[in-house]
Design an enzyme around this catalytic site. Structure first.
Site, PDB file in Angstrom:
ATOM      1  N   GLY B  57       0.845  -1.189   0.000  1.00 42.19           N
ATOM      2  CA  GLY B  57       0.000   0.000   0.000  1.00 42.19           C
ATOM      3  C   GLY B  57       0.881   1.240   0.000  1.00 42.19           C
ATOM      4  N   LEU B  60      -0.954   7.626   1.900  1.00 42.39           N
ATOM      5  CA  LEU B  60      -0.221   8.538   2.775  1.00 42.39           C
ATOM      6  C   LEU B  60       0.692   7.781   3.730  1.00 42.39           C
ATOM      7  CD1 LEU B  60      -2.600  11.416   3.846  1.00 42.39           C
ATOM      8  CD2 LEU B  60      -0.723  11.439   2.216  1.00 42.39           C
ATOM      9  N   GLY B  62       1.721   4.373   3.679  1.00 40.00           N
ATOM     10  CA  GLY B  62       2.702   3.506   3.032  1.00 40.00           C
ATOM     11  C   GLY B  62       3.695   4.274   2.175  1.00 40.00           C
ATOM     12  N   HIS B 283     -20.512   9.055   7.734  1.00 39.13           N
ATOM     13  CA  HIS B 283     -20.443  10.497   7.501  1.00 39.13           C
ATOM     14  C   HIS B 283     -21.826  11.005   7.114  1.00 39.13           C
ATOM     15  CE1 HIS B 283     -19.089  14.346   6.101  1.00 39.13           C
ATOM     16  NE2 HIS B 283     -17.861  14.071   6.482  1.00 39.13           N
ATOM     17  N   ARG B 347     -20.693  14.059  13.887  1.00 39.81           N
ATOM     18  CA  ARG B 347     -21.073  13.225  12.741  1.00 39.81           C
ATOM     19  C   ARG B 347     -22.036  12.104  13.109  1.00 39.81           C
ATOM     20  NH1 ARG B 347     -15.220  12.430   9.634  1.00 39.81           N
ATOM     21  NH2 ARG B 347     -15.129  14.552   8.874  1.00 39.81           N
ATOM     22  N   HIS B 418     -17.716   5.823   5.793  1.00 39.71           N
ATOM     23  CA  HIS B 418     -16.666   6.730   5.374  1.00 39.71           C
ATOM     24  C   HIS B 418     -15.284   6.281   5.843  1.00 39.71           C
ATOM     25  CE1 HIS B 418     -14.641  10.398   4.508  1.00 39.71           C
ATOM     26  NE2 HIS B 418     -14.457  10.728   5.754  1.00 39.71           N
ATOM     27  N   GLU B 442      -4.820   3.832   8.238  1.00 38.54           N
ATOM     28  CA  GLU B 442      -6.186   3.388   8.550  1.00 38.54           C
ATOM     29  C   GLU B 442      -6.237   1.878   8.794  1.00 38.54           C
ATOM     30  OE1 GLU B 442      -9.147   4.619   5.675  1.00 38.54           O
ATOM     31  OE2 GLU B 442     -10.776   3.633   6.753  1.00 38.54           O
TER      32      GLU B 442
END
Lengths: 261, 654
Positions: B57, B60, B62, B283, B347, B418, B442
């Site tokens: 991956g 951002l 990886g 979301h 949210r 989301h 994530e």
């Protein structure tokens, strides 16, 4: 709405392809173009025919993965990405011709999927600022005027989809390459390597087999992020200047000197 | 191959409490990371080139990790399923990235960002991790600016900030509505530099299908080249998974179509514990579904709630044009139920209330699953131009997708999946329960607890990749005696044989239903029974249904095409097969956690006002699930959470 689709089918890199016609009734105007192709593929699977391969990912117009030539126009009739094109822009009974990007530097892999790795190699040749992680100054220690930051951001908005190359009669990648060069050259951080960068990236671009720019402007006309032709002028200006600068002999990475792969 | 098709509705748990060592440092919280960095073993610059690290991956987390490790001198082999690392789904984040810079002089600090994140996560995250995240947030902005990320500026040349997601300070840095794109391109360019220098070997259009363990350590992966179909073995000294979240379990989500859980799920089946799988974030402001053809959902920035008023018709089934519905026949449900926060409630609260009014039959739009977000008042108060300046690009996106003009007709919105706060369990050093397997971004569970705050996903991805993993992985490599291994190791060959078997099996079923039809069925079930609000009966129903769907999948799925060629149906089939197993674990987790917290709302656990009711006495822990074999109940391991600094309190938005 009922549509007739003419779609480029090609088994792999080594075979020749052809346009195949499919009748596709019952399409909703609310569907995106790719959802329309999803429906086609579901029906093909039902009939035992292999679905049409096409690239796509985020489906919200930012990743740059999707890209089809629709009725002869890269990304189709609206200035947007293929995934953000909706069927309400077509009429009941339309015939739609769907082809992959066509350019020497983007070989077709299958059906509508092409290999755009040439773009990555152009960036690897110099489309960066040589800073490593850590040891950087406080972010506010570098003052950048709003105008420069905005100009850099305008160019940095490029999503690397390749529509510019597909639209260009020369198969030129100068809008793509120019956009990255403009992004970095508008910023003070980009100055130390400015002229090495342009020389190395242009060299890599030429080595990949992209054509030159002869000012048709088709690239900017189809660009979903509305990158302006100015970036090409800026790149050419920097390239000319670089030939007068002795510092321009440094290669930023080994790929800069390699041809193609 | 055996396929588990029996329902697992028995909810008794096997519990272990001794095995999880989070390696959380002690001492004053502000010193923990510095002390830990000092305590960790180092590898000298000259020796780093002796080590090879696999990174799966290149978003951002990886991408930034691959670039940084290569800069330090390690050999990196990186993989992504897209045709370029520049396309990872981090690119779609709109709003911004938080950092405790306090450039606005409004009282922000590392401690305040830490405090807000622990509280926002509803007290289900690890304090030490969150504090470290807040600490390195300031370095991220410095790093990105040095790379040339064109953040928004003021006229004086300094960086601009905005407040986001209800925060009381302006700590969010942004690059128009494309912050994720610009941060990703920064990491991508740093990675491209290392690829050009030969320090990173990049494999694009390549998917990880399994993890190779040799002598109990993660030593490699088995991949499929998505262009040629070739199955390959790769070995290294450590493996890093940075493969993102699993929101696509729900079929419809704001994730990219290719986002999948295969890498983390395969690692889970090889021994990595899966933490808090039921913690998913919904979301509230997405564009509603238009029909069965819908393939994904598009998020509209939640900043719209600053000026838009959310309402539905009072009368059930009222199909009039919204502009013809008089004021006294409109139900401004958030303003009425939450007078002090109104349309700006968090949210999860906004999402649940929208679902509730739609369930009552007041939903709007063709599907009845939508509520109005109306700018008429704001336009008459501030003028069209002001609204255009603030939200012009969002209104354009909306009009492009729906064909309706939000300046004159109220927008329709509906909640959508989301982000997933759950993920593989990791210790303070981001190492999973498999030695040598690290998980970042994530894909891991840490930092956000039961609910993630706006503009914090980008922060965590880059914190892990630039500033945490590059230190901690060295500590592992320095302390571990790693024997030399080759791709011909019998263990590696065995894993490859299993992968081949799975692929052959999927291609040979030749049933009648497409992969997507199964994915839709699973997603729909998960959305209804393990979505915004969960209850025991619904979860038990899902746990009964999932094995049935899975059984039918293995009897009746139709995957056409060949193994050794581009085959997008085959790619999807493998991912959906794994989603079906993960879905079950999510339901098991949701069923066992009988409290409500953050994004996990159990209907049985609410306050008299209908708000989420936490049960700290019984659930102040991370639920880390252990795979115990095909068909066996997963075992629950608990990592207790201690709050020394931010004392748990009940949220209230009345």
């Amino acid at each position: 709405m009922d549509l007739r689709l003419r779609i480029w089918r090609q088994k792999n890199k080594n075979t020749t392809g052809k346009l195949v016609t499919y009748e596709l009734p019952g399409i909703s105007p609310d569907m995106s173009f790719l959802e329309m192709l999803d429906v086609l593929n579901e029906r093909l699977i039902e009939q035992g025919e292999e679905p049409v391969a096409f690239d796509h990912d985020c489906r919200e117009g930012i990743c740059g993965m999707c890209g089809l030539v629709i009725n002869g126009v890269a990304h189709g009739p609206e200035v947007t990405t293929t995934c953000q094109l909706h069927m309400r822009h077509f009429k009941d009974g339309d015939t739609i011709t769907i082809e992959p990007w066509r350019a020497k530097a983007f070989p077709i892999l299958k059906d509508l999927v092409v290999d755009r790795s040439a773009f990555d190699r152009i960036i690897q040749a110099g489309g960066y600022i040589s800073v490593s992680t850590g040891g950087t100054p406080d972010a506010n220690a570098i003052l950048i005027s709003k105008e420069s930051a905005d100009a850099a951001m305008d160019a940095a908005a490029c999503i690397g989809c390749g529509a510019c190359v597909a639209a260009c009669p020369n198969g030129s990648a100068m809008l793509f390459t120019g956009a990255k060069i403009a992004h970095l050259s508008h910023l003070p951080q980009g100055q130390p390597e400015r002229y090495d960068r342009v020389r190395n990236m242009v060299q890599a671009m030429d080595a990949e087999g992209f054509g030159g720019c002869t000012n048709y402007g088709e690239c900017a006309a189809v660009c979903p992020k509305e990158i302006k032709l100015d970036v090409i002028a800026r790149m050419n200006g920097d390239l000319i200047k670089s030939t007068f600068l002795s510092s321009g002999t440094r290669k930023m990475g080994p790929n800069a000197t390699r041809n193609g792969k | 191959m055996t396929i588990e098709t029996q329902p697992r509705t028995d909810i008794r748990q096997v519990e272990y409490t001794v095995t999880l060592d989070s390696k959380t440092p002690t001492g004053p919280i502000q010193d923990r990371w510095d002390q830990h960095k000092f305590d960790m073993k180092l590898i000298s610059p000259a020796n780093r080139r002796r080590f090879t690290i696999i990174i799966v991956g290149t978003g951002l987390a990886g991408g930034s990790a691959a670039a940084t490790l290569a800069e330090m001198g390690y050999n990196v082999i990186a993989f992504c399923y897209q045709d370029s690392p520049r396309r990872a789904h981090s690119i779609a984040a709109q709003g911004g990235i938080n950092a405790a810079k306090n450039y606005r002089n409004d009282g922000d600090s590392i401690y305040r960002l830490f405090y807000d994140t622990v509280k926002g996560g509803d007290f289900r995250s690890r304090e030490s991790n969150v504090y470290r995240l807040a600490q390195v947030s300031v370095n991220i902005i410095d790093q990105c600016v040095a790379q040339g990320v064109p953040f928004a500026r003021e006229y004086g040349g300094l960086l601009d900030n905005r407040s986001f997601g209800g925060a009381q300070v302006a700590r969010t840095f942004y690059a128009r509505g494309q912050t994720g794109q610009q941060l990703l391109l920064g990491a991508y360019q740093a990675l491209a530099r290392q690829i050009g220098l030969g320090k990173v070997r990049m494999h694009t259009r390549t998917e990880m299908l399994d993890l190779i363990l040799i002598n109990g350590r993660a030593r490699g992966i088995v991949t499929r080249d998505m262009t040629t179909g070739k199955i390959e073995r790769h070995v290294a000294d450590a493996v890093v998974l940075a493969t993102g979240g699993y929101g696509n379990v729900f079929y419809l989500s704001t994730n990219a179509k290719g986002c999948n859980a295969t890498a983390i799920w395969r690692a889970h089946k090889r021994g990595a514990y899966f933490a808090n799988p039921c913690f998913t974030q919904i979301h509230p402001t997405c564009i509603p579904v238009t029909g069965d053809h819908q393939s994904k959902l598009t998020l509209m920035s939640e900043s719209l709630r600053n000026d838009g008023r959310i309402w539905v018709p009072k009368k059930i089934g009222d199909k009039r044009d919204p502009r013809d519905i008089p004021e006294d026949e409109r139900y401004y449900f958030l303003e009425e139920r939450y007078p002090s926060f109104g349309n700006l409630v968090p949210r999860d609260v906004a999402s649940r209330n929208a679902k509730a009014v739609c369930d009552e039959g007041r939903g709007v739009g063709p599907s009845g699953l939508g509520v109005y977000l109306d700018f008429a008042d704001a336009i008459s108060r501030l003028g069209v131009q002001t609204i255009r300046d603030r939200y012009g690009n969002l209104f354009d996106i909306y009009e492009k997708i729906t064909g309706e003009d939000p300046y004159t007709v109220p927008m329709r919105i509906y909640p959508a999946v989301h982000y997933t706060m759950g993920g593989l369990w990791v210790d303070y050093e981001l190492q999973s329960t498999i030695p040598g397997l690290f998980v970042i971004g994530e894909a891991n569970f840490s930092d956000h607890g039961a609910n993630r705050l706006g503009a914090s996903a980008l922060m965590q991805g880059l914190a892990d990749g630039y500033f945490v993993l590059p230190y901690t992985i060295g500590n592992y490599l320095a302390q571990t005696k790693l024997e030399k291994v080759s791709v011909d190791d019998p263990a590696a060959r065995e894993v490859e044989a299993e992968v081949n078997q799975r692929i052959t099996n999927l291609l040979s079923i030749n049933g009648k239903r497409s992969v997507d039809s199964f994915h839709r069925e699973l997603g729909n079930l998960m959305w209804n029974n393990c979505g915004m609000a969960r209850n025991e009966a619904g979860l038990k129903e899902a746990l009964r249904r999932i094995p049935e769907i899975r059984a039918e999948f293995y009897e009746n799925v139709r995957v056409l095409g060949e193994k050794e060629a581009i085959n997008q149906s085959l790619e999807k089939a493998g991912r959906v097969a794994d989603f079906m197993e993960l879905a079950e674990l999510m339901c098991i987790d949701a069923l066992h956690r009988t409290e409500s917290c953050g994004g996990h709302f159990r209907e049985e656990s609410q306050t008299p006002e209908g708000e989420a009711q936490r049960d700290d006495a019984n659930f102040s822990y991370v639920a880390a699930w252990e795979y115990t074999g095909n068909g066996a109940r997963p075992a629950l391991n608990k990592e207790p959470l201690n709050f020394e600094y931010v004392k748990p309190s009940q949220r209230s938005y009345k």
